[in-house]
Design an enzyme around this catalytic site. Structure first.
Site, PDB file in Angstrom:
ATOM      1  N   GLN A 213     -85.598  26.607 -34.739  1.00 53.03           N
ATOM      2  CA  GLN A 213     -84.560  26.182 -35.676  1.00 53.03           C
ATOM      3  C   GLN A 213     -83.200  26.681 -35.219  1.00 53.03           C
ATOM      4  OE1 GLN A 213     -85.570  27.002 -39.872  1.00 53.03           O
ATOM      5  NE2 GLN A 213     -87.689  27.072 -39.171  1.00 53.03           N
TER       6      GLN A 213
HETATM    7  N1  LIG Z   1     -98.499  13.457 -33.571  1.00 52.17           N
HETATM    8  C1  LIG Z   1     -98.239  14.657 -33.076  1.00 52.17           C
HETATM    9  N2  LIG Z   1     -97.708  15.592 -33.867  1.00 52.17           N
HETATM   10  C2  LIG Z   1     -97.453  16.803 -33.323  1.00 52.17           C
HETATM   11  C3  LIG Z   1     -97.758  17.107 -31.969  1.00 52.17           C
HETATM   12  N3  LIG Z   1     -97.392  18.382 -31.738  1.00 52.17           N
HETATM   13  C4  LIG Z   1     -96.900  18.858 -32.889  1.00 52.17           C
HETATM   14  N4  LIG Z   1     -96.931  17.924 -33.853  1.00 52.17           N
HETATM   15  C5  LIG Z   1     -96.456  18.055 -35.237  1.00 52.17           C
HETATM   16  O1  LIG Z   1     -95.087  18.361 -35.199  1.00 52.17           O
HETATM   17  C6  LIG Z   1     -94.744  19.286 -36.240  1.00 52.17           C
HETATM   18  C7  LIG Z   1     -94.059  20.507 -35.660  1.00 52.17           C
HETATM   19  O2  LIG Z   1     -94.975  21.243 -34.874  1.00 52.17           O
HETATM   20  P1  LIG Z   1     -94.780  22.795 -34.581  1.00 52.17           P
HETATM   21  O3  LIG Z   1     -95.835  23.176 -33.615  1.00 52.17           O
HETATM   22  O4  LIG Z   1     -94.681  23.550 -35.833  1.00 52.17           O
HETATM   23  O5  LIG Z   1     -93.350  22.775 -33.876  1.00 52.17           O
HETATM   24  P2  LIG Z   1     -92.532  24.010 -33.305  1.00 52.17           P
HETATM   25  O6  LIG Z   1     -91.930  23.554 -32.030  1.00 52.17           O
HETATM   26  O7  LIG Z   1     -93.399  25.209 -33.254  1.00 52.17           O
HETATM   27  O8  LIG Z   1     -91.394  24.170 -34.413  1.00 52.17           O
HETATM   28  P3  LIG Z   1     -90.536  25.503 -34.785  1.00 52.17           P
HETATM   29  O9  LIG Z   1     -91.519  26.590 -35.034  1.00 52.17           O
HETATM   30  O10 LIG Z   1     -89.733  25.161 -36.001  1.00 52.17           O
HETATM   31  O11 LIG Z   1     -89.643  25.780 -33.607  1.00 52.17           O
HETATM   32  C8  LIG Z   1     -96.051  19.604 -36.956  1.00 52.17           C
HETATM   33  O12 LIG Z   1     -96.135  18.781 -38.095  1.00 52.17           O
HETATM   34  C9  LIG Z   1     -97.106  19.221 -35.951  1.00 52.17           C
HETATM   35  O13 LIG Z   1     -98.316  18.828 -36.559  1.00 52.17           O
HETATM   36  C10 LIG Z   1     -98.334  16.073 -31.160  1.00 52.17           C
HETATM   37  O14 LIG Z   1     -98.630  16.221 -29.982  1.00 52.17           O
HETATM   38  N5  LIG Z   1     -98.552  14.867 -31.767  1.00 52.17           N
END
Ligand SMILES: Nc1nc2c(ncn2[C@@H]2O[C@H](COP(=O)(O)OP(=O)(O)OP(=O)(O)O)[C@@H](O)[C@H]2O)c(=O)[nH]1
Ligand SMILES: [Mg+2]
Lengths: 179, 148
Positions: free
Chosen positions: A70
Site C-alpha cells: 500500500q
Molecule cells: N485471480 C487471481 N487473483 C489473485 C492472484 N493472486 C492474487 N490474487 C488476488 O488478489 C488479491 C490481492 O492479493 P494479495 O496476495 O493480498 O496481494 P498483495 O500483493 O500481498 O497486497 P498487499 O499486501 O496489499 O501489498 C487477493 O484478493 C487475491 O486473492 C492470481 O494469480 N489470480
C-alpha cells in the site's frame, strides 16, 4: 540432541539467502507465498507490515520477506533492502491501468544503491484472469529490456493456480549470490 | 520522552495476536491459538500427536506493534523438562509503526527413531518466545504443549 525429537538441530555454517518480495498493493505477493506453502488463499488480507517465511532444509536457509505494497507502506520498503540476495517484483497483469504506477515503483527500486546488481525476478501474476496482459506486454510496459545492470527474468504466473511460481523462484534462488 | 518512557510505550504497544502450527507438507493447520490473551503467562496448546509424524512442520506467529522498532529480534527455545534443547534466533530489524506482521518458520522434524514418544513429551515441552528491541526485552510468551 535430537532427544526432543520434534526438530533436527540446525547445522552451523549453513547457507542463507534473503529474498525480498515487493510490488503494488493487490499484486498478489502474499498469495504467491501462501500458494507456495500449500496454504489456504481464500482469506488473504492486505499486508499491514511484513510477512516472513523462513524455510530451513538440508542446512540451507531461505528467508523470504513480503512487505505490504500500500502507498502508505512503500516509504518503509527501504528499511528492508539490506542484505537482499534476490528481488521478486510482483505485478497484477490484469490491472493494466496501474502498470505505469508499477513501472515507476520498480524503476525506483532498481535505482536503489542497496539493491544494485541484485538478481531480479518479475512475476506477471494473475494469468488465470482473461483480462491479464501477457508477460511480453508486462515486460514492455515495465521497460525491462532497458535493465542492464543485473540479471533479470520475467515469469508469467498465477498465484491462484500455482502456474509459473516454482519456475520463477527456482530461477531466482539459482541466481542468488550464495553465502 | 526519556528512554524508560519509550521502552514502556514499546511494550504497551506490542502484542502477539496468534500462533499456529502446520504440517508444512500439506499446509494443513494442526493447531491454532485463536485470539491470544497477552495477560496470561503460560498458554496451553493441545496438538494432535499426528504432528510428530510430519516430516516438516511450520510455526507461525502474528504480532502487532504500535511503535516503530529499529532492531526487533526474537529468541525462541524449545524446553523439555526445564532444559533448553533447541534455540532459534531471528533478526527482524525494522518494524513499521502501527503494523501487523507474521513470521513463519518451517523446520525439518527429527527422524522417527530419534523421536521421543508422545506420552513422554506431552506436558513436558514448552516453547518459549522472547522478543527484544536491540538488547531490551519486550515480552516473553510460553506455550506448553500437550499431545492429544
Ligand atoms: N485471480 C487471481 N487473483 C489473485 C492472484 N493472486 C492474487 N490474487 C488476488 O488478489 C488479491 C490481492 O492479493 P494479495 O496476495 O493480498 O496481494 P498483495 O500483493 O500481498 O497486497 P498487499 O499486501 O496489499 O501489498 C487477493 O484478493 C487475491 O486473492 C492470481 O494469480 N489470480
Ligand atoms: Mg500482502
Amino acid at each position: 540432541m535430537g532427544l526432543l525429537g520434534l526438530l533436527k538441530k540446525m547445522k552451523k555454517d549453513d547457507m542463507e539467502a534473503r529474498i525480498l518480495i515487493l510490488g503494488l498493493d493487490n499484486a498478489g505477493k502474499t498469495t504467491i507465498l501462501k500458494t507456495m506453502t500449500s496454504e489456504d488463499i481464500s482469506h488473504t488480507m492486505p499486508t499491514q507490515g511484513f510477512n516472513i517465511k523462513s524455510i530451513m532444509q538440508d542446512g540451507f536457509k531461505l528467508n523470504v520477506w513480503d512487505i505490504g505494497g500500500q502507498e502508505a507502506i512503500r516509504p518503509y520498503w527501504s528499511n528492508y533492502f539490506e542484505n537482499t540476495d534476490g528481488l521478486v517484483y510482483v505485478v497484477d497483469s490484469s490491472d493494466t491501468r496501474r502498470l505505469e504506477e508499477s513501472s515507476r515503483e520498480l524503476k525506483q527500486l532498481l535505482a536503489e544503491e542497496k539493491l544494485a546488481g541484485i538478481p531480479t525476478l518479475v512475476f506477471a501474476n494473475k494469468q488465470d484472469l482473461m483480462s491479464a496482459a501477457g508477460a511480453e506486454d508486462v515486460s514492455a510496459a515495465l521497460e525491462l529490456d532497458f535493465i542492464g545492470d543485473r540479471v533479470w527474468q520475467i515469469q508469467a504466473c498465477s498465484a491462484k493456480t500455482g502456474e509459473g511460481l516454482q519456475e520463477g523462484m527456482e530461477w531466482l534462488v539459482g541466481n542468488c549470490r550464495k553465502g | 520522552m526519556d528512554d524508560g518512557g519509550h521502552a514502556y510505550a514499546i511494550r504497551e504497544g506490542f502484542r502477539i495476536n496468534w500462533m499456529n502450527m502446520r504440517d508444512a507438507a500439506t499446509g494443513q493447520v494442526m493447531w491454532e491459538s485463536g485470539e491470544w490473551d497477552c495477560g496470561q503467562d503460560e498458554m496451553e496448546a493441545q496438538i494432535p500427536c499426528e504432528i510428530l509424524r510430519c516430516k516438516q512442520i511450520s510455526r507461525e506467529l502474528n504480532f502487532s506493534s504500535l511503535e516503530v522498532l529499529t532492531s526487533l529480534r526474537l529468541v525462541q527455545s524449545v524446553i523439555f523438562k526445564g532444559e533448553p534443547l533447541e534455540e532459534w534466533n531471528f533478526h527482524f530489524g525494522f518494524v513499521i509503526p502501527n503494523s501487523t506482521n507474521t513470521w513463519q518458520q518451517t523446520i525439518e522434524a527429527a527422524e522417527e527413531e530419534e523421536m521421543l514418544p508422545a506420552e513422554l513429551l506431552s506436558g513436558n515441552v514448552v516453547i518459549e518466545t522472547t522478543f527484544f528491541d536491540g538488547d531490551y526485552p519486550i515480552m516473553t510468551q510460553r506455550v506448553r504443549i500437550w499431545y492429544v
